[in-house]
Design a protein around this motif. Structure first.
Motif, PDB file in Angstrom:
ATOM      1  N   PRO A  10      41.839  -4.228  -8.134  1.00  0.00           N
ATOM      2  CA  PRO A  10      40.670  -4.713  -7.402  1.00  0.00           C
ATOM      3  C   PRO A  10      40.609  -6.228  -7.271  1.00  0.00           C
ATOM      4  O   PRO A  10      39.779  -6.752  -6.522  1.00  0.00           O
ATOM      5  CB  PRO A  10      39.494  -4.203  -8.251  1.00  0.00           C
ATOM      6  CG  PRO A  10      40.058  -4.079  -9.627  1.00  0.00           C
ATOM      7  CD  PRO A  10      41.482  -3.656  -9.440  1.00  0.00           C
ATOM      8  N   TYR A  20      38.218  -1.334   1.750  1.00  0.00           N
ATOM      9  CA  TYR A  20      37.734  -0.024   2.183  1.00  0.00           C
ATOM     10  C   TYR A  20      38.815   1.047   2.214  1.00  0.00           C
ATOM     11  O   TYR A  20      38.599   2.170   1.775  1.00  0.00           O
ATOM     12  CB  TYR A  20      37.044  -0.161   3.542  1.00  0.00           C
ATOM     13  CG  TYR A  20      36.032  -1.265   3.509  1.00  0.00           C
ATOM     14  CD1 TYR A  20      34.873  -1.128   2.741  1.00  0.00           C
ATOM     15  CD2 TYR A  20      36.254  -2.478   4.163  1.00  0.00           C
ATOM     16  CE1 TYR A  20      33.955  -2.154   2.660  1.00  0.00           C
ATOM     17  CE2 TYR A  20      35.349  -3.507   4.086  1.00  0.00           C
ATOM     18  CZ  TYR A  20      34.191  -3.344   3.331  1.00  0.00           C
ATOM     19  OH  TYR A  20      33.297  -4.363   3.236  1.00  0.00           O
ATOM     20  N   TRP A  23      39.676   1.971  -1.397  1.00  0.00           N
ATOM     21  CA  TRP A  23      38.655   2.833  -1.987  1.00  0.00           C
ATOM     22  C   TRP A  23      38.771   4.256  -1.442  1.00  0.00           C
ATOM     23  O   TRP A  23      38.645   5.216  -2.199  1.00  0.00           O
ATOM     24  CB  TRP A  23      37.270   2.276  -1.679  1.00  0.00           C
ATOM     25  CG  TRP A  23      36.927   1.000  -2.396  1.00  0.00           C
ATOM     26  CD1 TRP A  23      37.544   0.498  -3.507  1.00  0.00           C
ATOM     27  CD2 TRP A  23      35.889   0.081  -2.060  1.00  0.00           C
ATOM     28  NE1 TRP A  23      36.955  -0.687  -3.887  1.00  0.00           N
ATOM     29  CE2 TRP A  23      35.936  -0.967  -3.019  1.00  0.00           C
ATOM     30  CE3 TRP A  23      34.930   0.023  -1.054  1.00  0.00           C
ATOM     31  CZ2 TRP A  23      35.038  -2.044  -2.985  1.00  0.00           C
ATOM     32  CZ3 TRP A  23      34.041  -1.037  -1.012  1.00  0.00           C
ATOM     33  CH2 TRP A  23      34.097  -2.051  -1.973  1.00  0.00           C
ATOM     34  N   ARG A  27      39.213   7.743  -3.544  1.00  0.00           N
ATOM     35  CA  ARG A  27      38.282   8.873  -3.423  1.00  0.00           C
ATOM     36  C   ARG A  27      39.006  10.147  -3.038  1.00  0.00           C
ATOM     37  O   ARG A  27      38.658  11.243  -3.484  1.00  0.00           O
ATOM     38  CB  ARG A  27      37.200   8.558  -2.384  1.00  0.00           C
ATOM     39  CG  ARG A  27      36.224   7.463  -2.785  1.00  0.00           C
ATOM     40  CD  ARG A  27      35.020   7.439  -1.844  1.00  0.00           C
ATOM     41  NE  ARG A  27      35.394   7.260  -0.449  1.00  0.00           N
ATOM     42  CZ  ARG A  27      35.397   6.116   0.191  1.00  0.00           C
ATOM     43  NH1 ARG A  27      35.065   4.987  -0.435  1.00  0.00           N
ATOM     44  NH2 ARG A  27      35.740   6.052   1.476  1.00  0.00           N
ATOM     45  N   SER A  46      35.345   6.445  -8.340  1.00  0.00           N
ATOM     46  CA  SER A  46      35.161   5.886  -6.998  1.00  0.00           C
ATOM     47  C   SER A  46      34.195   6.663  -6.117  1.00  0.00           C
ATOM     48  O   SER A  46      33.808   6.176  -5.053  1.00  0.00           O
ATOM     49  CB  SER A  46      36.522   5.798  -6.284  1.00  0.00           C
ATOM     50  OG  SER A  46      37.120   7.086  -6.201  1.00  0.00           O
ATOM     51  N   HIS A 295      31.889  -3.740  -8.203  1.00  0.00           N
ATOM     52  CA  HIS A 295      32.304  -2.928  -9.339  1.00  0.00           C
ATOM     53  C   HIS A 295      31.825  -3.531 -10.652  1.00  0.00           C
ATOM     54  O   HIS A 295      31.435  -4.699 -10.719  1.00  0.00           O
ATOM     55  CB  HIS A 295      33.834  -2.779  -9.383  1.00  0.00           C
ATOM     56  CG  HIS A 295      34.559  -4.089  -9.366  1.00  0.00           C
ATOM     57  ND1 HIS A 295      35.341  -4.494  -8.319  1.00  0.00           N
ATOM     58  CD2 HIS A 295      34.618  -5.097 -10.265  1.00  0.00           C
ATOM     59  CE1 HIS A 295      35.854  -5.691  -8.560  1.00  0.00           C
ATOM     60  NE2 HIS A 295      35.417  -6.074  -9.740  1.00  0.00           N
ATOM     61  N   LEU A 320      33.211   1.892  -9.302  1.00  0.00           N
ATOM     62  CA  LEU A 320      33.315   1.245  -8.001  1.00  0.00           C
ATOM     63  C   LEU A 320      32.051   1.506  -7.179  1.00  0.00           C
ATOM     64  O   LEU A 320      31.969   2.447  -6.402  1.00  0.00           O
ATOM     65  CB  LEU A 320      34.552   1.752  -7.253  1.00  0.00           C
ATOM     66  CG  LEU A 320      35.911   1.442  -7.901  1.00  0.00           C
ATOM     67  CD1 LEU A 320      37.038   2.025  -7.061  1.00  0.00           C
ATOM     68  CD2 LEU A 320      36.097  -0.067  -8.073  1.00  0.00           C
ATOM     69  N   SER A 323      32.728   1.455  -3.378  1.00  0.00           N
ATOM     70  CA  SER A 323      33.346   2.679  -2.877  1.00  0.00           C
ATOM     71  C   SER A 323      32.315   3.788  -2.752  1.00  0.00           C
ATOM     72  O   SER A 323      32.291   4.526  -1.768  1.00  0.00           O
ATOM     73  CB  SER A 323      34.471   3.108  -3.817  1.00  0.00           C
ATOM     74  OG  SER A 323      35.024   4.347  -3.425  1.00  0.00           O
ATOM     75  N   ASP A 327      31.097   6.263   0.521  1.00  0.00           N
ATOM     76  CA  ASP A 327      31.627   7.613   0.301  1.00  0.00           C
ATOM     77  C   ASP A 327      31.087   8.576   1.366  1.00  0.00           C
ATOM     78  O   ASP A 327      29.876   8.822   1.431  1.00  0.00           O
ATOM     79  CB  ASP A 327      31.212   8.101  -1.084  1.00  0.00           C
ATOM     80  CG  ASP A 327      31.860   9.418  -1.476  1.00  0.00           C
ATOM     81  OD1 ASP A 327      32.516  10.046  -0.623  1.00  0.00           O
ATOM     82  OD2 ASP A 327      31.700   9.827  -2.641  1.00  0.00           O
TER      83      ASP A 327
END
Length: 410
Positions: A10, A20, A23, A27, A46, A295, A320, A323, A327
């Motif tokens: 990170p 993005y 992340w 995910r 995440s 984060h 995160l 993130s 989501d």
């Protein structure tokens, strides 16, 4: 199950500037992944559901050790973010999170911040009026730094002299949350200077009467609710650092987003003219869309299972928030900035649980005051030039961002 191992840094310039896709890859891989950062084994969460659950469960995901990659002493890390509420089975050796918050919270409540609104709006209107008259300015140096510095200084009760140092101190403190190789060369000297400065103000009773700074040191000197060392840590870590660098970043992103999403700025202006308070959703959507504090870390106190994956006790866990705020399992069309987004106030830009941001009402007021002032001064559009992104271990923002305003008067 054992979480899969993935490479994720990170702190790399690529991830910091455009996190993005990184992340999204995390995910899509698993609810938990393992990685190594600066020689430390780290578990990464995440997804919104899992990050939100970890923030709510301070007993399992402890804040002791602070938010940085490498755990730090509670006073050095800033006691507000490096303590938990008291546990019944632990002896009391120092003030717990609840006791520390109790000292500060009355000065950060919705009512207390609302009482500051006329003063803050006057400060903001003067700054914005001058910038609009100039036509062009640096969003960071001319707007995002001076406004929070004055607001936080007045709230805490800091003297007029020396305020120019506060933003640099705050930036340095947040830079210490990442890998050791990235620490500024004079970082610990600056932190020591800040701590000594705050201690002197407290001991000499130089915080303005009736301010939160005076109240914190009164709690140590008169009421013995907290120690003098804790009072110093609360003021420099929980108020100056926490109240400055993230707000500076948020104000920079506000103008960047207004320029990149002109339809949303026009909608904000319309709602401002109509006195429609739903325009306040801009702050929440901004902090969801561009998570300025993307984060933070926790340490597990016991083995925990997340979506079938086992995280052992005493593990460093990277949460995160940024993130989670993008989501798609939680947000529809998460990569769009929408002032009309439903339920946007549930984002994680202010954290969640017992460590929910104490300064949220102040940040909301500052950002809305800035947006309202630009609307009042007839700004129809913003144009941003080539900015300089700031490398910082904890905060995503700009070090320079040239802005030109287009007004209805031209």
């Amino acid at each position: 199950m054992i979480p899969p191992v993935r490479t994720f840094d990170p702190y790399s310039p690529d991830v910091q500037r455009d996190p993005y896709r990184h992340w999204a890859a995390l995910r899509d891989t698993a609810a938990v992944v393992q990685t190594t950062l600066d020689g430390r084994h780290v578990y990464v969460l995440s997804r919104d559901r899992d990050v939100r659950a970890a923030l709510a469960d301070w007993r399992t995901f402890s804040s002791k050790g602070g938010l940085s990659l490498h755990p730090r002493d509670r006073l050095q890390a800033g006691v507000l973010v490096a303590t938990d509420p008291a546990r019944p089975d632990e002896p009391r050796t120092h003030a717990d999170h609840t006791e520390l918050v109790r000292v500060v919270a009355p000065y950060m409540s919705r009512r207390a911040i609302a009482a500051m609104a006329p003063h803050i709006r006057a400060v903001v209107d003067k700054v914005v009026g001058d910038l609009v008259a100039a036509g062009g300015f640096d969003a960071v140096a001319d707007l995002a730094r001076p406004i929070p510095v004055q607001v936080i200084s007045d709230l805490v009760g800091l003297p007029e002299e020396g305020r120019e140092r506060y933003a640099d101190w705050a930036r340095t403190a947040t830079a210490l949350q990442g890998p050791q190789a990235a620490f500024p060369a004079d970082a610990f000297t600056q932190i020591q200077q800040m701590q000594e400065y705050v201690t002197r103000l407290g001991v000499d009773h130089r915080f303005a009467p009736g301010t939160v700074g005076a109240a914190v040191f009164a709690a140590a000197s008169e009421h013995a609710r907290i120690s003098h060392e804790e009072a110093t840590s609360v003021v420099w870590g929980g108020l100056i650092v926490a109240g400055l660098h993230t707000t500076i970043a948020a104000l920079g992103w506000t103008l960047w987003v207004a320029a990149r999403h002109p339809d949303q700025w026009l909608l904000y202006r319309q709602r401002h003219r109509e006195g429609d308070d739903t325009r306040r959703a801009w702050t929440d959507e901004l902090l969801r869309y561009e998570s300025v504090f993307p984060h933070g870390y926790r340490t597990t106190t016991t083995p925990v299972v997340v979506d079938g994956y086992v995280i052992p006790a005493d593990a460093r866990v990277l949460l995160l928030y940024g993130s989670a705020n993008r989501d798609p399992r939680r947000w529809q069309d998460p990569d769009r900035f929408l002032l009309t987004r439903p339920d946007v106030g549930t984002h994680l830009g202010f954290g969640a649980g017992v460590h929910y941001c104490l300064g949220q009402h102040l940040v909301r007021l500052e950002m809305q005051a800035v947006l309202d002032a630009f609307a009042d001064h007839g700004v129809a559009a913003f144009e941003v030039g080539e900015g300089e992104f700031e490398a910082n271990a904890a905060v995503r923002g700009w070090s320079k961002l040239p802005v030109t305003v287009v007004t209805d008067h031209r």
